[in-house]
Design an enzyme around this catalytic site. Structure first.
Site: not given
Length: 287
Positions: A136, A161, A226, A229, A252, A261
């Site tokens: 990120r 995050k 992003h 990413r 995640h 994805y």
């Protein structure tokens, strides 16, 4: 002269600190509640559900993004539910439904054109790192020299995050790029320092570099940090990497976040056999 912090704001900040919310989240929440109070010109503890509903309707008329709207919702839910202890109100402050959009992906050729169009060495190296490690923007700008572990070929992401640490593989090719950058720029603490070396590079600088490079490379797709990413994750999936490994690399919590994805991985979709191909159909001859 600095304006003193009100007891109510101080209490909210203390509540967020006790729950270990990130500094960025704390700033966003305080700003969102302050904007809400300013809209009605009343202290927020004197406002209730009718005002919250009216404010949410107002936000929708401003063209605010889904993310911006939900930041305001999260801030108000925290303020009323935690700081004021009005827990019954929380469930009556609705979120906006997240739009289901597929991420934009750059092909390897587009990535090469994009990186070549970034003239500044520090910006180019930071953007290459964002792609090579799937970081990120907030993570890549806060990398420190000590986070690059060349002996184990790992990159440490410190407090990503959600306040979670994780490790990313260090690409041998990226290591070559980083060493060349270090010999030229000689950063001391932050890998990509901002002005004066004491602070990391501001994320907005990298986003601006993305916009400039996209135009220079004449790419027809929107490009942000992003996007790099997203491209990292999709290219890993197309190369056959297990989706659970990609989940860990991206940091995640939920596998369903990573699973999107699969909807943009061209080789995964293209190599999937249709059940129609398994049918034994008789060749129909001429009538």
């Amino acid at each position: 002269m600095t304006k003193p912090i009100s007891p109510l704001r101080r209490r909210m900040i203390e509540d967020m600190h006790l729950r270990n919310l990130s500094p960025v989240t704390q700033r966003c929440y305080v700003h969102a509640v302050a904007q809400f109070a300013r809209h009605f010109n009343h202290p927020p503890d004197r406002l209730g559900l009718p005002e919250i509903r009216a404010y949410q309707i107002h936000l929708t008329t401003t063209g605010i993004s889904w993310a911006g709207f939900n930041v305001a919702v999260c801030a108000l839910r925290f303020f009323y539910g935690v700081t004021l202890g009005r827990t019954a109100m929380v469930e009556r402050i609705p979120y906006a439904r997240k739009p289901r959009r597929l991420p934009v992906i750059l092909s390897p050729d587009e990535l090469a054109r994009f990186f070549s169009a970034v003239p500044n060495l520090k910006h180019r190296t930071a953007l290459i790192t964002a792609y090579a490690a799937g970081l990120r923007v907030s993570e890549v700008v806060r990398l420190k020299l000590a986070d690059i572990d060349s002996s184990r070929m790992l990159i440490r992401v410190d407090q990503g995050k959600g306040g979670r640490d994780r490790y990313i593989m260090l690409s041998p090719q990226l290591l070559v790029v980083l060493r060349a950058y270090w010999w030229e720029a000689r950063p001391v603490h932050w890998l990509f320092p901002g002005e004066g070396e004491s602070r990391p590079l501001d994320p907005s600088v990298l986003q601006g570099a993305c916009r400039t490079a996209r135009a220079a490379a004449k790419l027809g797709k929107p490009v942000t940090v992003h996007t790099l990413r997203h491209s990292f994750a999709t290219h890993l999936l197309e190369a056959g990497t297990d989706i659970r490994i990609i989940q860990v690399l991206l940091g995640h919590r939920d596998l369903s976040t990573t699973a999107r994805y699969t909807q943009v991985a061209a080789t995964t979709i293209g190599n999937t056999m249709s059940p129609f191909d398994r049918l034994k159909l008789e060749q129909a001859g001429p009538a």
